[in-house]
Design an enzyme around this catalytic site. Structure first.
Site, PDB file in Angstrom:
ATOM      1  N   SER A  17       2.882   9.286  48.639  1.00 47.67           N
ATOM      2  CA  SER A  17       1.500   9.121  48.194  1.00 47.67           C
ATOM      3  C   SER A  17       1.298   7.800  47.481  1.00 47.67           C
ATOM      4  O   SER A  17       0.213   7.224  47.512  1.00 47.67           O
ATOM      5  CB  SER A  17       1.121  10.245  47.222  1.00 47.67           C
TER       6      SER A  17
ATOM      7  N   ASP B 153      -8.712  11.793  49.063  1.00 49.82           N
ATOM      8  CA  ASP B 153      -7.727  12.329  48.124  1.00 49.82           C
ATOM      9  C   ASP B 153      -8.344  13.496  47.361  1.00 49.82           C
ATOM     10  O   ASP B 153      -9.352  14.068  47.782  1.00 49.82           O
ATOM     11  CB  ASP B 153      -7.284  11.215  47.170  1.00 49.82           C
TER      12      ASP B 153
ATOM     13  N   HIS C 286      -4.281  12.794  40.896  1.00 49.14           N
ATOM     14  CA  HIS C 286      -3.635  12.161  42.045  1.00 49.14           C
ATOM     15  C   HIS C 286      -4.540  11.117  42.682  1.00 49.14           C
ATOM     16  O   HIS C 286      -4.111  10.004  43.012  1.00 49.14           O
ATOM     17  CB  HIS C 286      -3.263  13.253  43.050  1.00 49.14           C
TER      18      HIS C 286
END
Length: 490
Positions: free
Chosen positions: A429, A170, A205
């Site tokens: 995601s 990520d 994220h």
């Protein structure tokens, strides 16, 4: 790939202040779509594909003879990396015996950086999930996704992911987050000039996805689907969400070398097969000398390159999971759009589900509604999992577990973010980590090192078949179910 709005919450206040902003609907126009203009060919960076899983001998000297410099060898995957300023390098290197093809590396936007709105939180409250050891974690009642997949019921059987190692590929991570740090087995960055640690105070994220998989059950904030699994945090995207496919390949290879059991990739690019692409001419910071190219074969070979990496991981015992993408694209009809890495070989592709108005009627709202943005298609989706949605219209205010906010916010997935904080976000995601957490529970229940084909079979046998019987375009084989998964015969 994450989308929509993120809301930050700290544990330092006793009251919540609703931000003076308007909710936004999630449509295919405001997602993390990746167009041909945002996929840029790296003019002097190359990926070498071998004809087999082995690389040609003495490859470094042969690359040098072709006016290139070998920068990485991924033996066993049949891949290598090189740089060259010679415009004819690809043609020259392709003539080396045993080389299948030589293609340019590409940069892409792996996820859209979420805009953040600060929300100060919270007060204590009762838990709406089944009683478990997690019921003292302050934000656990907001984790409707755990309810949807019956994670608390799975924990009550003793399955908590112990013995499983999940590699999270990520962007950057908050390596000191109190809900994460105890489960971090290691971290590494393949992003030049950026450490694995997320910098800044914006939405992280990588921290969010890692938290959904394996946040520690510590009576503090949230709880991961597999709260006793260990996490290998691998940075393959810059903090702003951009990256190169070569970084992804290296991240996969590294995860295998560290004996990961599961890889989660909440990232990707939807790339048209036939389109023009910008070439940075080796100077990514200077666009004045960029050119436009059209090479359909190169995009096809890029998918082959990623597939060689994912196949290698699977052969080495790693279950590979990736988000299906947020383009609201029907892969059965639009054959021109290639989604990488979810479309690669041996990858388990995950679509997203999300409620609408859950906070207003938490016991009556359908948690398995398909998210408005998710990609779909019978051959493009293997399973569905909670990804959240921000499609609820209007300005309705709701309260859950002492937290007051716009109703649409509660329909998203609540997890971790930078600087020890927590946030809502939505996207495939967020769906991928729920599925990866279930895979970790399966591996842990088996005592570790379970063959990916067996993990896949258990996920398939235990999924709730919510669409048309069998594999359908939206849910694939069904929405993952943690309790049923750990209740299977091993």
């Amino acid at each position: 790939m994450g989308l929509g709005l993120a809301f930050l919450a700290s544990c330092s206040k006793e009251e919540i202040t609703v931000a003076d902003t308007q909710p936004q609907n999630s449509t295919s126009n405001n997602q993390a779509e990746v167009s041909s203009e945002s996929v840029v060919r790296r003019g002097q960076s190359y990926i070498i594909l071998s004809s087999t899983d082995n690389l040609p001998s003495d490859l470094a000297s042969q690359m040098q003879a072709a006016n290139g410099t070998l920068t990485g060898e991924l033996s066993g995957a049949g891949l290598a990396l090189a740089t060259s300023t010679d415009p004819d390098f690809a043609a020259k290197a392709s003539r080396i015996s045993g080389v299948r093809s030589v293609i340019h590396d590409f940069t892409y936007q792996g996820f859209a950086p979420n805009s953040a709105r600060d929300v100060e939180a919270v007060t204590e409250s009762d838990n709406t999930n089944p009683a478990t050891s997690a019921d003292n974690d302050r934000f656990f009642p907001l984790q409707w996704g755990h309810t949807a997949i019956q994670a608390p019921e799975a924990w009550n059987t003793g399955a908590r992911g112990k013995g499983a190692l999940v590699a999270v590929l990520d962007g950057g991570f908050d390596l000191t987050h109190p809900d994460l740090v105890a489960n971090i087995a290691g971290s590494k960055s393949f992003v030049p000039g950026e450490a694995a640690q997320f910098k800044g105070s914006a939405f992280s994220h990588g921290t969010h996805t890692a938290g959904t998989i394996g946040a520690v059950d510590n009576n503090l904030g949230v709880v991961g689907v597999a709260p006793e699994a260990k996490l290998l945090l691998v940075k393959v995207l810059a903090d702003g969400g951009s990256g190169s496919f070569s970084w992804m390949i290296q991240g996969i290879y590294y995860a295998v070398s560290q004996q990961a059991d599961v890889i989660n990739m909440s990232l990707g690019a939807a790339i048209p097969n036939s389109s023009k692409y910008r070439d940075d001419n080796g100077t990514p910071e200077d666009t004045s000398d960029d050119k436009w190219v059209n090479d359909t074969k190169e995009i096809q070979e890029l998918l082959v390159a990623i597939s060689k990496a994912t196949s290698y991981a699977t052969k080495k015992g790693v279950t590979v999971i990736a988000s299906a993408g947020n383009d609201a694209n029907n892969g059965q009809r639009d054959k021109n759009l290639v989604h990488i890495p979810s479309g690669a070989t041996d990858v388990i592709s995950i679509s997203a589900t999300g409620p609408m108005g859950w906070a207003l009627k938490p016991l009556e709202t359908n948690l398995d509604r398909m998210a408005s943005y998710t990609n779909f298609g019978t051959s493009d989706v293997e399973f569905a999992a909670p990804g959240g949605d921000a499609a609820y219209p209007g300005n309705d205010i709701a309260s859950i577990a002492g937290v007051t906010q716009y109703a649409f916010a509660f329909d998203m997935v609540f997890s971790l973010t930078s600087q020890g904080r927590y946030t809502w976000s939505a996207g495939t995601s967020m769906a991928g980590p729920h599925a990866a957490g279930v895979a970790a529970l399966i591996v842990g229940k088996a005592g570790g090192q379970l063959d990916p084909s067996r993990v896949r079979a258990i996920m398939r046998a235990s999924a709730d078949d919510l669409g048309k019987p069998g594999r359908d375009p939206y849910y694939g084989y069904g929405r993952v179910n943690a309790l049923r998964a750990v209740s299977q015969a091993f």
